[in-house]
Design a protein around this motif. Structure first.
Motif, PDB file in Angstrom:
ATOM      1  N   TYR A 158       0.449   1.225  -4.011  1.00 62.99           N
ATOM      2  CA  TYR A 158      -0.907   1.734  -4.171  1.00 62.99           C
ATOM      3  C   TYR A 158      -1.024   3.213  -3.826  1.00 62.99           C
ATOM      4  O   TYR A 158      -1.743   3.961  -4.511  1.00 62.99           O
ATOM      5  N   PHE A 165       0.837  -1.206   0.000  1.00 66.75           N
ATOM      6  CA  PHE A 165       0.000   0.000   0.000  1.00 66.75           C
ATOM      7  C   PHE A 165       0.872   1.257   0.000  1.00 66.75           C
ATOM      8  O   PHE A 165       0.622   2.189  -0.781  1.00 66.75           O
ATOM      9  N   LEU A 209      -4.617  -8.189  -6.024  1.00 66.98           N
ATOM     10  CA  LEU A 209      -3.983  -6.990  -5.462  1.00 66.98           C
ATOM     11  C   LEU A 209      -2.459  -7.118  -5.404  1.00 66.98           C
ATOM     12  O   LEU A 209      -1.741  -6.170  -5.711  1.00 66.98           O
TER      13      LEU A 209
END
Length: 541
Positions: free
Chosen positions: A20, A16, A382
């Motif tokens: 991301y 993340f 993901l």
């Protein structure tokens, strides 16, 4: 249970923060202006220059893929059908281009095909290859055809010979036999290797930048120019969003084709290659094999040998001057550090990338292939998304995400390591997961029946069996780290110059001698990594 949660959370937190979050920053930059807007994307797609670049990116990737297939399929046929002296050496040699850094390959093509290059001296005129679409496609074919040879030959050897025998008994022969029986069974490998080649060519940066120039720029080069030269972050972000959307589609198709390829490759039948006898050597097949081997040998070695030769020559004579400059502690104003610092930085970033990417890939592989939980398919998607991201897009995301508090990390050495980790870890994950899939679940169950918990069974039983895949992944991570240019160039400070940045700076100042000497060092490190990968016997495609 706490340890399990930690194993799940740590890789997700890392992904993340360093994938991301930068990706969200790009989306915000390109899609937000006091509210969601498509203004900047529409400006890009309505601009003739950007449209031409997007079209050329598709066109060169498709052309590169087709020519890669033309060169790779005959090699796949030879390796699948015949056994001959030197086959192992030739197969190892075929893999060399894939592990060579792209900037070194670009330098080799400049020395070979430049206006003052080796070929120009031989024919007495400029060959007209450099700084054109021809140079880009030729370099991409050089770089990617080992993928086609390996993947297709691996499946070709596993085709059940009974199908071909049945077709022969029904009157099929020659090309008809190949077209109606063999080719359909090879399609999973052909499609998977083609999609992988297309993705590599579509996201290629160093080769179009150096060999094509701005006239033959790709989306990657266009993003780089918009950010680093024009400081136009809105246009760069819009281009990055277009590229991300397209590359996600292509990567999805590749992963689907890879599933088909893996299922086809699981066939237990393994056709024994035919010995290449003297009679066979003197036949048409023997002449074809000899001609193909010679062509590939020249095609592979000529750019690499051109770099090595250039690193030892000055004014037509032998010299070690370029190596003296490389190993000199003197400050070099071209890249704001000395060459020894660049070598040390590359090695440090490489080993740091190995450590983090291996731990990250191991924890993710353990979750993906040894746990069953709700949302597992979403988790798998993901953690695999970084595979479809490019280095330039990642660099842009880091510039936008980490240029101000509380995460003011831009210009730090560890941000470079994290960028290298995001780029390398999907390949490490691929190497590890390939081995984990082959380990029988019954081994873990036997360990658990003797009192070991799930994690202990993994560490004591499965992890040692997966050691070969871990080694391959680690070596591949190291090779990718020391070869990385795009993201590093966008976020580094002069004191963190790497070998690839030093070579790029030398090329920019037309100093091919020092660039060649630095490239030889890079070549040596990559070759050692390649030899170690070959020794393990594990596949990374």
């Amino acid at each position: 249970m706490r340890l399990k949660n930690l194993i799940v959370l740590l890789p997700l937190i890392f992904l993340f923060l360093f994938f991301y979050f930068p990706l969200i920053s790009i989306l915000k930059e390109g899609l937000w202006n006091n509210g969601i807007t498509l203004k900047y994307i529409l400006q890009v797609v309505s601009n003739n220059y950007h449209r031409r670049i997007i079209f050329f990116t598709f066109w060169q990737a498709l052309a590169s893929t087709l020519f890669t297939l033309l060169l790779g399929l005959p090699g796949a046929y030879i390796f699948a059908k015949y056994d001959f002296p030197g086959k192992g050496i030739l197969k190892a040699l075929l893999t060399v281009p894939f592990v060579m850094p792209s900037i070194m390959v670009a330098l080799g093509f400049i020395i070979l095909f430049g206006r003052s290059g080796i070929l120009a001296h031989l024919i007495g005129r400029d060959p007209g290859i450099l700084y054109s679409w021809k140079a880009i496609i030729l370099a991409h074919v050089f770089y990617n055809f080992p993928v086609v040879v390996r993947m297709v030959s691996s499946l070709w050897q596993r085709i059940n010979p009974h199908y071909e025998e049945a077709a022969l008994s029904l009157g099929a022969s020659g090309f008809a036999l190949f077209r109606k029986v063999t080719l359909p069974m090879l399609m999973p490998a052909i499609f998977a290797s083609s999609m992988l080649t297309f993705v590599f060519c579509f996201l290629s940066f160093s080769i179009p930048l150096i060999l094509g120039g701005y006239q033959y720029a790709t989306i990657e080069v266009d993003i780089f120019t918009a950010i680093m030269t024009l400081l136009d972050f809105k246009t760069g972000a819009a281009l990055a969003i277009i590229q991300i959307s397209l590359s996600f589609v292509f990567m999805y198709l590749y992963l689907k084709s890879l599933d088909l390829y893996v299922k086809a490759e699981e066939q237990r039948i393994f056709k024994k290659p035919l010995p290449l006898t003297l009679r066979e050597l003197l036949s048409v097949n023997g002449v074809f094999i000899a001609a193909y081997s010679a062509m590939v040998f020249i095609f592979i070695l000529s750019p690499l040998m051109a770099v090595v030769y250039h690193s030892f020559t000055y004014g037509g004579g032998f010299t070690l001057e370029w190596y003296r400059r490389v190993f000199s502690p003197e400050y070099n104003p071209i890249f704001g550090a000395n060459s020894i610092t660049a070598i040390r930085n590359s090695l440090f970033f490489g080993f740091s990338t190995v450590l983090i990417s291996t731990l990250l890939a191991l924890s993710i592989a353990y979750i993906m292939y040894r746990w069953e939980f709700k949302g597992k398919n979403l988790f798998d998607a993901l953690v695999m998304l970084p595979l479809a991201s490019s280095a330039i897009t990642l660099g842009l995301g880091y510039i936008k995400a980490f240029h101000k508090p509380p995460l003011n990390l831009l210009g730090t050495w560890y941000l470079i390591v994290f960028a290298h980790t995001i780029i390398a870890y999907p390949f490490v994950l691929r190497a590890i997961s390939t081995v984990l899939k082959k380990i029988k679940p019954s081994l873990k169950e036997a360990a658990m029946s003797l009192g070991a918990n799930e994690l202990k069974a993994f560490l004591k039983v499965e992890l040692p069996l997966a050691f070969g895949g871990i080694v391959v992944g680690a070596i591949f991570a190291f090779a990718m780290s020391i070869a990385e240019l795009g993201a590093t160039y966008m976020i580094y400070k002069p004191e963190y110059t790497t070998i690839t940045i030093a070579i790029y700076r030398f090329l920019g100042s037309r100093q091919f001698g020092p660039a060649s000497a630095m490239s030889v060092i890079l070549m040596m490190v990559s070759t050692i990594a390649f030899i170690l990968i070959e020794r393990t016997g594990e596949e990374i495609w």
